[in-house]
Structure formats: structure tokens, C-alpha cells
Write an enzyme that holds these catalytic residues in place. Structure first.
Site, PDB file in Angstrom:
ATOM      1  N   ASP A  83      -6.549  -3.012  -7.674  1.00 42.67           N
ATOM      2  CA  ASP A  83      -7.278  -3.654  -6.584  1.00 42.67           C
ATOM      3  C   ASP A  83      -7.453  -5.124  -6.925  1.00 42.67           C
ATOM      4  O   ASP A  83      -7.654  -5.464  -8.094  1.00 42.67           O
ATOM      5  CB  ASP A  83      -8.643  -2.992  -6.384  1.00 42.67           C
ATOM      6  CG  ASP A  83      -9.252  -3.363  -5.045  1.00 42.67           C
ATOM      7  OD1 ASP A  83      -9.162  -2.557  -4.108  1.00 42.67           O
ATOM      8  OD2 ASP A  83      -9.782  -4.492  -4.922  1.00 42.67           O
TER       9      ASP A  83
ATOM     10  N   ARG B  68      -6.188  11.764  -6.229  1.00 40.73           N
ATOM     11  CA  ARG B  68      -7.455  11.099  -5.918  1.00 40.73           C
ATOM     12  C   ARG B  68      -8.603  12.101  -5.802  1.00 40.73           C
ATOM     13  O   ARG B  68      -9.731  11.830  -6.244  1.00 40.73           O
ATOM     14  CB  ARG B  68      -7.257  10.327  -4.612  1.00 40.73           C
ATOM     15  CG  ARG B  68      -8.441   9.698  -3.980  1.00 40.73           C
ATOM     16  CD  ARG B  68      -8.925   8.469  -4.717  1.00 40.73           C
ATOM     17  NE  ARG B  68     -10.012   7.864  -3.951  1.00 40.73           N
ATOM     18  CZ  ARG B  68     -11.212   8.422  -3.813  1.00 40.73           C
ATOM     19  NH1 ARG B  68     -11.470   9.553  -4.394  1.00 40.73           N
ATOM     20  NH2 ARG B  68     -12.145   7.823  -3.093  1.00 40.73           N
TER      21      ARG B  68
ATOM     22  N   ARG C 139      -3.171   6.288   0.258  1.00 40.99           N
ATOM     23  CA  ARG C 139      -3.587   7.457   1.036  1.00 40.99           C
ATOM     24  C   ARG C 139      -2.510   8.028   1.940  1.00 40.99           C
ATOM     25  O   ARG C 139      -2.621   9.174   2.395  1.00 40.99           O
ATOM     26  CB  ARG C 139      -4.830   7.096   1.873  1.00 40.99           C
ATOM     27  CG  ARG C 139      -6.111   7.180   1.076  1.00 40.99           C
ATOM     28  CD  ARG C 139      -7.308   6.978   1.969  1.00 40.99           C
ATOM     29  NE  ARG C 139      -7.377   5.596   2.457  1.00 40.99           N
ATOM     30  CZ  ARG C 139      -8.146   5.194   3.468  1.00 40.99           C
ATOM     31  NH1 ARG C 139      -8.899   6.072   4.105  1.00 40.99           N
ATOM     32  NH2 ARG C 139      -8.173   3.939   3.844  1.00 40.99           N
TER      33      ARG C 139
ATOM     34  N   ARG D 251       0.820  -1.234   0.000  1.00 42.04           N
ATOM     35  CA  ARG D 251       0.000   0.000   0.000  1.00 42.04           C
ATOM     36  C   ARG D 251       0.849   1.278   0.000  1.00 42.04           C
ATOM     37  O   ARG D 251       0.374   2.343   0.436  1.00 42.04           O
ATOM     38  CB  ARG D 251      -0.992   0.048   1.172  1.00 42.04           C
ATOM     39  CG  ARG D 251      -2.077  -1.004   1.083  1.00 42.04           C
ATOM     40  CD  ARG D 251      -3.279  -0.644   1.962  1.00 42.04           C
ATOM     41  NE  ARG D 251      -4.213  -1.747   2.057  1.00 42.04           N
ATOM     42  CZ  ARG D 251      -5.179  -2.004   1.188  1.00 42.04           C
ATOM     43  NH1 ARG D 251      -5.350  -1.219   0.142  1.00 42.04           N
ATOM     44  NH2 ARG D 251      -5.984  -3.029   1.344  1.00 42.04           N
TER      45      ARG D 251
ATOM     46  N   TYR E 105     -14.769 -12.575  -1.027  1.00 41.46           N
ATOM     47  CA  TYR E 105     -15.537 -11.380  -1.389  1.00 41.46           C
ATOM     48  C   TYR E 105     -16.723 -11.714  -2.290  1.00 41.46           C
ATOM     49  O   TYR E 105     -17.807 -11.135  -2.156  1.00 41.46           O
ATOM     50  CB  TYR E 105     -14.625 -10.353  -2.068  1.00 41.46           C
ATOM     51  CG  TYR E 105     -13.713  -9.650  -1.094  1.00 41.46           C
ATOM     52  CD1 TYR E 105     -14.197  -8.643  -0.258  1.00 41.46           C
ATOM     53  CD2 TYR E 105     -12.387 -10.003  -0.971  1.00 41.46           C
ATOM     54  CE1 TYR E 105     -13.370  -8.009   0.652  1.00 41.46           C
ATOM     55  CE2 TYR E 105     -11.544  -9.369  -0.060  1.00 41.46           C
ATOM     56  CZ  TYR E 105     -12.039  -8.376   0.742  1.00 41.46           C
ATOM     57  OH  TYR E 105     -11.234  -7.748   1.651  1.00 41.46           O
TER      58      TYR E 105
END
Lengths: 345, 345
Positions: free
Chosen positions: B76, B39, B30, B26, B154
Site C-alpha cells: 500500500d 485474505r 479482491r 490492482r 492523506y
């Protein structure tokens, strides 16, 4: 109190048993239609927790309906932070929710530790007394509390989380505040568990539900020392420590002065037995999802687990986690029946 | 492509290295203000994933800003189920959300496996090509995918979960459907990873983020065989398998034809090394929360981890989980600087 069925206490103490005792974490709960009937009459989960008559009623249901060898008092680990002036709500969709979290020295000022637990959590003690009276010795009553680390997780994070990174952050940014809070939770928890024993609980379980998110070293720093204080303080009844997910810390848990070590479904019974020897009872550890299988699967998986005990009598049968709410109670009955009919020498 | 820095590839292959390579899961995300600036101009996370120019831009940011030894393509793991006609949304507060879940044979009819991955996921391949071109050999580009078990989680559950009990239920109620879906995901994933390599990825990582919720035996049944197919199929570049939380399955993972085994922060480097020998590189595994500590703490914890490698050169440094979004990038720089200045013989 003369117990007609003290099997679980004997198994915890390493005494002789004629068969393995069995109960389920979350056995008093949404799995039973009889529970949902009581629950639907009330304003919410907290009314059920806080009303001794109702809490006692749902505590006893699985003894009557499922035939388990112990009743665990219906309550929530979060009554402890609430008593410490960090109240929670139980939101239907989200689970527990704290409007005030404890992330700083300033926040920590609201945390109370010096109060009469028997008074402030009287509804729990009342529920235990009612349950013991109503059960009239059929099976023992298990009291419980969250481990200090797990309670801290909720107090800091304010709600459930996959990583509890806010709580874990505190361990790195302000370890002395973390220790101060953990000590406060421990002090209250010891008084709380002693009060439960005084009210009639014959056995105590401490749930460290978020043990698995700490590495071995941090667990040894921020959880085990507080579990030790609790295990040392509760001397009158058997103590079970259940550190979910803390595979690498199991030997350290087993070294504490407890009777029983809880295992989740990822832990291998034979490996743990080899690690810790025969001085502790093991509790668990069927995968709760196995109860979604057919009756034949439930039976064969249960027998496989029982065989892994190798006829060692220091075992209490349970799942490796709380029973999931949408499991068919008939499958639970098959699980229990299989345990009860399994022969040990 | 002549790489100016192929340190991570040499470490993966067990070749000689002059220092330990370092990157962060990651790292493109962010944590960086520069990422948030990109973003904020877009409609959402998915526009960023699906627009090669933007995806390439944020992929390269940590190379420029943090000085990591590899770029991992910004994407992703859920683009794979989406390509299989099980689309997801990314909700700000809740994370990934699937409007259609796959719980039955009937649901499974909508799942597509026979399609041109290079066409349907062309935006990923374009982003890799742009990244490779722009990096111009400065560092390698890592491609990735979710492990079939994690993708199944998922697809069945429809969103994140602490227990993924719906997904685990399927393993007990309809194992043949579970295997059918896992095989379909595996087939697509192999084609997808090969397309990423063709587009320019020099290394592949497979993330089994939900490995830890299966017991050892179920992991051996429902995950490892599919990881094996992937590891066997990707032959041109080094492969890393990261099975988060699957402590007891690490030896089984290491036995697959992979170059590198990822470790989370709960796994003990020395124990794992003793279990698996020296034929695999280990990646990890600083507690991501250690980066919340002071600069001095970050440095000392990083050195402690590096010391645990015992001068063994088969190591790639990373955290034990993705970097948390609220970590100070300056702490990340301290982590990276500490690794880069650590001497190995």
C-alpha cells in the site's frame, strides 16, 4: 421585472458590460453564519430546501452580505430524482443517501416521469417567487438543475462516490436502460427548468458535477445529447452548462446552444478561449482553495485570473467549484471587491 | 536474474517488442477468489501487507491465474507515512484512516524522515525477495510508491476525500510547511524505492492518485518538482509516473527523466502521443468499467485502444485505473488474451 443590476445577463448574452459580474457556487450555504443560524432552527437540510420562506431567506443572504451580482435559488439537484419517486435523505456525515437505487429494469419500474413538476416541486417554484419578490429587482435569480448524467449517477450509485463505478457499470452492462433513464430525467428536468423560469428565474445553470469520471467518448454518448435537449428547450433565458472535470469535452459543450460554459479550476481560460472562440461566455474559475490564502493572496490570484480573460467581455467570474464551507466570508468579500474594482475597457 | 519474459522492460525502454505487454493495476487483490481466500484467513488488510509470505503469494497469483506480463508487489502506498510515524488503519467500510493528521508545524514535529527504510519497511523488501525467488524469472516484479503530493494528501486530510480540501488548504495557508513535508516524503520515498530495487524490483511505478485535484500551476509547484527528484534518483530500472487526472500536466510529466507515462481512461492516447513525441512509453488506458461489458465488448474495446497506438511500440497495456473488485476475472482474461493475440509489425 425591471432589474437594477442585469450585468450577469448581459455578460451571458455577450452584450457590453462595464465590469465583470461575480457570484459564487454554494454562496447560499454553510459559509455564512447567517445561513447556519437559519439552518440550526430546522430539523435538517431538507426542511430548509422544502420550506420556501427559509429557502428564499438564505438565497438572498449573500446578496445582502457579500454583494454578489446574482442570487442562486437555495435547493438541491436531488429534488429531481425525489420527484421521480427515488427519494433521498441527507445524512450529516455521509451526504446524500438513497434507500432505493435504480440498477435494473425491475428497479426502473418505480421511476416516474409523467407528473406535474410544478405541483410536485411547488416548494422550489414558491421559493423562487418569494425570492424574486423580496429582491425586488436588485439582482437576477439563477435557477438550476443537475445534468441527467449526474442525476443518474446518484440514482444508480445511491450516494456519493469517488468513482461512481456502479453508475458507470450500467453504461456498459445495460446501455439501453441507461439511455431510457437519462431520457426520463431529461424530460422532467426540462419541465422543471421551464417552471423555474416561469416562477421568475432569469438564468439557468445545469450542473454536471460528475462529468469528469467519463471518458470523452462516453461523455459524448451519455451526457452531451441530453444537455443538448435541455439547452435547446430553454429559450427564454440564458443557459450555463457546467461540466466539472470534463476538460476534453469542453469544445463539445460549447458547441451546444448555451450562452455560458462553466470552467473548473483545472481548466485553462486562455486554452479554452482559443478552442471555442468568442461565441460563448466563460464562467469561473478561481481555485476555491485560493480563498484559504491571505487577503493579499486572494487579491493577487483573483487579478491573475482576471488578467487571463484578456479584456474579453464574455466572462462571468466565479470559483471553479462551490465555495468550501470553512472559508472565511471576509476572504470572499476580498474576492468580490477585487472583481468589482477591476477595470475593463 | 535471467528473465524469461522481459517484454515490459523492453517496452519501457523503447526497445523492440513482439507484442504489447499487459498487466493491471490492482491485479493482486479482491478481484481474485484466490486472493480473497488468503485474505479471509487473516486479521485484516494490514496483516496481509505486513506478512511477506502472504504478500508474495497474492503478488504471484495474477501471474499464474491471469497470465500478466509483470507482478506488482502487493502493498500500500500508505506504508510510507506509517514508516514516517504517521500510522494508518484500514477500515473495512471507510478505507484508510489516520488518527493523527499533519496540519500544523506542531503536528509536523512527529513526522520522522531520518531512519533506516530497509529496516522499518523490511516486510516490503522481504516480500519482494520472496516474490522474485518464487517467480524464478517468469516475469519482472514492479515496485511502487505513492507520489509525495498524494502521500501528503492523506497525511493532512487523514482519510480519502473527493476534494482533499484540507490538504489543498495547506498549500495556500502554509506553503513552506507543505514543501518541507513534501521534501521529507520525497527523501524517504527515494530511499524506499532504491531498497525495493535492491531487493529485486525490476521496474518502479509512482502513483500520483490525487494529481487531478490540483490546477496546472499548483501541480507544477507542489508535485512535479518532487517527481523529478524521484525520477532522477532511480537510475537502475525503468520508472513509470502515473499522474491520474492531470491531463494538462502530462507534457510536464513526460519531460521528466522517466521511461513511461501512465494515462487514465480520460486521456486520449493519440493526443498525448502528439504532445510528447516518441521518447516515452505510454501505459494504459482502457476504461476499467469496460470490463463490465460482455466478452465481445471487452474484446472490441481493447482492440479499439490497441488500434489507437498506431503500431507504435512504446506502449504498455493496462487499464486507466485499478481494476474494480467486482469485475469478473474471466473478463480480465479476455482483455489479456486480446492484447496478447494482437499483432504488431
Amino acid at each position: 421585472m425591471n432589474l437594477q443590476n442585469d450585468l450577469i445577463l448581459r455578460a451571458a448574452k455577450g452584450e457590453d458590460i462595464e465590469r465583470y459580474p461575480v457570484w459564487l457556487m454554494r454562496q447560499a450555504g454553510r459559509i455564512l453564519p447567517e445561513y447556519r443560524a437559519v439552518r440550526s432552527k430546522l430539523s435538517g437540510f431538507k426542511e430548509l430546501v422544502e420550506t420556501p420562506e427559509f429557502a428564499a431567506e438564505v438565497t438572498i443572504q449573500p446578496v445582502d452580505i457579500l454583494g454578489v451580482d446574482a442570487a442562486i435559488i437555495f435547493s438541491d439537484i436531488l429534488v429531481v430524482p425525489e420527484a421521480m419517486n427515488v427519494p433521498y435523505e441527507m445524512l450529516e456525515a455521509k451526504g446524500p443517501w438513497f434507500n432505493h437505487t435504480i440498477k435494473s429494469e425491475e428497479d426502473a419500474k418505480r421511476v416516474e416521469t409523467d407528473f406535474d413538476v410544478e405541483d410536485r416541486l411547488s416548494y422550489v417554484m414558491e421559493a423562487i417567487k418569494l425570492t424574486v419578490k423580496e429582491l425586488n429587482g436588485r439582482v437576477p435569480v439563477i435557477g438550476f438543475a443537475g445534468a441527467p448524467w449526474t442525476i443518474l449517477c446518484y440514482m444508480v450509485e445511491g450516494h456519493g462516490s469517488k468513482t461512481f463505478s456502479e453508475a458507470r457499470k450500467l453504461l456498459w452492462t445495460n446501455p439501453s436502460l441507461a439511455h431510457q433513464l437519462l431520457q426520463g430525467i431529461t424530460d422532467v428536468t426540462i419541465r422543471y427548468l421551464k417552471a423555474q423560469v416561469k416562477a421568475g428565474a432569469s438564468m439557468i445553470q445545469v450542473f454536471d458535477s460528475w462529468a469528469g469520471i467519463l471518458g470523452t467518448e462516453q461523455y459524448a454518448t451519455f451526457s452531451t445529447p441530453y444537455l443538448k435537449q435541455i439547452a435547446d428547450a430553454i429559450t427564454d433565458v440564458p443557459v450555463t452548462l457546467f461540466s466539472k472535470g470534463a476538460i476534453t469535452s469542453i469544445p463539445a459543450i460549447a458547441a451546444l446552444d448555451c450562452n455560458t460554459v462553466g470552467l473548473d479550476w483545472n481548466m485553462d481560460v486562455e486554452t479554452v478561449r482559443a478552442q471555442i472562440g468568442n461565441s460563448r461566455t466563460l464562467q469561473g474559475n478561481l481555485d476555491p482553495c485560493a480563498l484559504y490564502g491571505s487577503h493579499a493572496t486572494v487579491e493577487s490570484e483573483t487579478i491573475k485570473m482576471l488578467n487571463s480573460f484578456g479584456q474579453n467581455k464574455r466572462h462571468i467570474v466565479n470559483l471553479g467549484h462551490g465555495v468550501y464551507p470553512d472559508v472565511d466570508p471576509e476572504k470572499v468579500k476580498t474576492f468580490i471587491k477585487t472583481v468589482k474594482s477591476y477595470e475593463i475597457n
